[in-house]
Scaffold this motif. Structure first.
Motif, PDB file in Angstrom:
ATOM      1  N   ALA A  62      60.031  43.750   8.398  1.00 23.02           N
ATOM      2  CA  ALA A  62      59.630  42.448   7.859  1.00 23.02           C
ATOM      3  C   ALA A  62      58.172  42.152   8.150  1.00 23.02           C
ATOM      4  N   TRP A  63      57.667  42.691   9.262  1.00 24.50           N
ATOM      5  CA  TRP A  63      56.292  42.410   9.668  1.00 24.50           C
ATOM      6  C   TRP A  63      55.401  43.648   9.578  1.00 24.50           C
ATOM      7  N   HIS A  64      55.948  44.800   9.892  1.00 27.79           N
ATOM      8  CA  HIS A  64      55.141  46.014  10.048  1.00 27.79           C
ATOM      9  C   HIS A  64      55.359  46.932   8.853  1.00 27.79           C
ATOM     10  N   HIS A  65      54.460  46.836   7.901  1.00 30.00           N
ATOM     11  CA  HIS A  65      54.541  47.613   6.671  1.00 30.00           C
ATOM     12  C   HIS A  65      53.142  47.698   6.084  1.00 30.00           C
ATOM     13  N   ARG A  66      52.947  48.597   5.160  1.00 29.32           N
ATOM     14  CA  ARG A  66      51.638  48.687   4.504  1.00 29.32           C
ATOM     15  C   ARG A  66      51.322  47.375   3.796  1.00 29.32           C
ATOM     16  N   ALA A  67      50.114  46.914   4.012  1.00 26.69           N
ATOM     17  CA  ALA A  67      49.705  45.624   3.457  1.00 26.69           C
ATOM     18  C   ALA A  67      48.331  45.744   2.813  1.00 26.69           C
ATOM     19  N   ALA A  68      48.080  44.898   1.827  1.00 28.38           N
ATOM     20  CA  ALA A  68      46.762  44.854   1.206  1.00 28.38           C
ATOM     21  C   ALA A  68      45.738  44.344   2.218  1.00 28.38           C
ATOM     22  N   ARG A  69      44.548  44.901   2.146  1.00 28.87           N
ATOM     23  CA  ARG A  69      43.468  44.477   3.048  1.00 28.87           C
ATOM     24  C   ARG A  69      42.956  43.114   2.628  1.00 28.87           C
ATOM     25  N   ARG A  70      42.727  42.247   3.616  1.00 36.92           N
ATOM     26  CA  ARG A  70      42.161  40.931   3.374  1.00 36.92           C
ATOM     27  C   ARG A  70      40.704  40.924   3.837  1.00 36.92           C
ATOM     28  N   GLY A  71      39.810  40.441   2.998  1.00 37.12           N
ATOM     29  CA  GLY A  71      38.402  40.397   3.368  1.00 37.12           C
ATOM     30  C   GLY A  71      37.707  41.707   3.047  1.00 37.12           C
ATOM     31  N   SER A  72      36.399  41.667   3.028  1.00 37.20           N
ATOM     32  CA  SER A  72      35.615  42.843   2.624  1.00 37.20           C
ATOM     33  C   SER A  72      35.216  43.733   3.798  1.00 37.20           C
ATOM     34  N   ARG A  73      35.406  43.254   5.020  1.00 38.30           N
ATOM     35  CA  ARG A  73      34.929  44.008   6.171  1.00 38.30           C
ATOM     36  C   ARG A  73      35.931  45.088   6.568  1.00 38.30           C
ATOM     37  N   GLU A  74      35.425  46.305   6.839  1.00 32.29           N
ATOM     38  CA  GLU A  74      36.231  47.416   7.310  1.00 32.29           C
ATOM     39  C   GLU A  74      35.689  47.903   8.649  1.00 32.29           C
ATOM     40  N   PHE A  75      36.579  48.487   9.443  1.00 38.87           N
ATOM     41  CA  PHE A  75      36.203  48.921  10.791  1.00 38.87           C
ATOM     42  C   PHE A  75      36.592  50.375  11.000  1.00 38.87           C
ATOM     43  N   LEU A  76      35.775  51.072  11.759  1.00 40.43           N
ATOM     44  CA  LEU A  76      36.113  52.442  12.135  1.00 40.43           C
ATOM     45  C   LEU A  76      37.232  52.456  13.150  1.00 40.43           C
ATOM     46  N   ALA A  77      37.124  51.611  14.184  1.00 40.95           N
ATOM     47  CA  ALA A  77      38.104  51.588  15.264  1.00 40.95           C
ATOM     48  C   ALA A  77      38.538  50.162  15.540  1.00 40.95           C
ATOM     49  N   GLY A  78      39.790  50.023  15.964  1.00 40.29           N
ATOM     50  CA  GLY A  78      40.282  48.690  16.272  1.00 40.29           C
ATOM     51  C   GLY A  78      41.399  48.729  17.290  1.00 40.29           C
ATOM     52  N   PHE A  79      41.509  47.645  18.048  1.00 38.78           N
ATOM     53  CA  PHE A  79      42.605  47.482  18.991  1.00 38.78           C
ATOM     54  C   PHE A  79      43.132  46.062  18.886  1.00 38.78           C
ATOM     55  N   VAL A  80      44.460  45.945  18.802  1.00 37.85           N
ATOM     56  CA  VAL A  80      45.122  44.642  18.796  1.00 37.85           C
ATOM     57  C   VAL A  80      46.056  44.601  19.993  1.00 37.85           C
ATOM     58  N   GLY A  81      45.756  43.736  20.958  1.00 37.29           N
ATOM     59  CA  GLY A  81      46.572  43.649  22.160  1.00 37.29           C
ATOM     60  C   GLY A  81      45.916  42.787  23.212  1.00 37.29           C
ATOM     61  N   VAL A  82      46.637  42.563  24.287  1.00 35.98           N
ATOM     62  CA  VAL A  82      46.190  41.672  25.360  1.00 35.98           C
ATOM     63  C   VAL A  82      45.035  42.297  26.133  1.00 35.98           C
ATOM     64  N   CYS A  83      44.090  41.466  26.558  1.00 41.79           N
ATOM     65  CA  CYS A  83      43.007  41.906  27.451  1.00 41.79           C
ATOM     66  C   CYS A  83      43.588  42.114  28.844  1.00 41.79           C
ATOM     67  N   ARG A  84      43.518  43.340  29.328  1.00 42.70           N
ATOM     68  CA  ARG A  84      44.007  43.693  30.652  1.00 42.70           C
ATOM     69  C   ARG A  84      42.899  44.417  31.412  1.00 42.70           C
TER      70      ARG A  84
END
Length: 337
Positions: free
Chosen positions: A158-180
């Motif tokens: 329901a949440w984790h599936h291929r999705a259309a990109r929003r916005g024009s900005r693209e990134f080489l690397a990314g991390f989504v998670g808590v700052c530890r």
């Protein structure tokens, strides 16, 4: 079966996804939302009490137990399922009328942050204790747990599936998670190297002063379908583990490839079992190897995308949804009947 499910019910929470997994597996599920106790609203009286007393506000706990008792009386469950309910009154929870009682923890149950003295005193009273950490199995048995089941984390279609990109900005690397603390220095170093080609999102990162001059995009947490939209903007999605939980895999292990992202994660036996290195994902041991992988992705975007596609197929065809985990848990419970 009728399952009385006690767990956090906010949109995007793993507890909510697992509750839906039991329903999708064909069972009648009644959810009692525990968020008011486990994650009280910031600056609310229960939040202030918890910060000062280092335990949950008794009036909030009492209110939740009253709701649980009322739901049990009306629903007459076959199974009581408690999702990391260590802050509740264990005796009262275990006295809820149900044929069997299951406690589930998504975190390391040897980490003091994830247990309470009262929970430990009653741990042997649960019919089944479920853990997502393989190393917890022997530890739980040694502590006296009656029965233990290991199930991996999962993803929610329901949440984790291929999705259309929003916005024009693209990134080489990314991390989504808590700052530890165990993530901070490495991500700051990557942000300094890759600048505006780096995305970091999650609680706490906007309070890291070293990130402000790197040019990296830094923002708050993202949940639900928005998570998949963010993954779509990133070529190489970092899967970093929580050393405090002694993780060898995590929810992101499944969520990133399910959302179509290229999995770039820490090298562990479990990661190597789930995805083939350099064919369905990239695994790294240290920051030097990680930088080599990111540089390769920058130079070979089409090949990186093909590896992401292969990883996506491996996960979505591999039985790693929450409904699959729900079936595993109930099979373990039936085996111990």
């Amino acid at each position: 079966m009728r399952i009385l499910y006690v767990g956090d019910d906010w949109i995007g929470s793993n507890a909510r996804s697992l509750a839906d997994g039991f329903r999708q597996a064909g069972h009648e599920v009644l959810v009692v939302d525990s968020t008011a106790v486990t994650l009280p609203a910031r600056l609310s009286p229960p939040w202030l009490y918890a910060k000062a007393a280092r335990r949950r506000a008794p009036w909030a706990v009492e209110r939740l137990h009253t709701e649980i008792d009322s739901a049990a009386a009306a629903f007459r469950p076959d199974v009581l399922f408690a999702f990391k309910s260590v802050h509740l009154d264990q005796r009262r929870l275990l006295d809820v009328p149900a044929a069997r009682r299951v406690h589930y923890s998504p975190d390391d149950v040897a980490n003091p942050e994830n247990i309470t003295p009262e929970y430990l005193a009653h741990e042997p009273d649960w019919d089944l204790v479920v853990t997502t950490k393989r190393h917890n199995v022997a530890e739980l048995r040694e502590r006296g747990a009656r029965a233990v089941a290991f199930v991996r984390s999962a993803y929610d279609p329901a949440w984790h599936h291929r999705a259309a990109r929003r916005g024009s900005r693209e990134f080489l690397a990314g991390f989504v998670g808590v700052c530890r603390p165990d993530r901070r220095d490495d991500l700051v170093a990557l942000a300094r190297k890759y600048g505006d080609r780096m995305l970091i999102r999650g609680p706490g990162w906007r309070r890291v002063p070293e990130l402000r001059t790197t040019g990296a995009a830094v923002a708050g947490a993202v949940y639900g379908q928005r998570y998949s939209a963010v993954i779509a903007t990133v070529t190489a999605n970092l899967v970093l583990l929580n050393s405090g939980n002694r993780d060898t895999h995590t929810c992101r292990t499944f969520e990133v490839p399910a959302a179509g992202g290229l999995f770039v994660g820490e090298r562990t036996d479990e990661h190597a079992e789930l995805l083939r290195d350099e064919a369905e994902c990239f695994l790294f041991t240290d920051t030097a190897e990680l930088s080599e992988i990111l540089d390769w992705c920058a130079a070979n975007p089409e090949r990186a995308a093909a590896i992401a596609d292969a990883g996506h197929r491996r996960i979505v065809e591999g039985g790693h949804r929450y409904v699959d985990r729900a079936r595993e848990i109930l099979a373990a419970l039936e085996a111990r009947a």
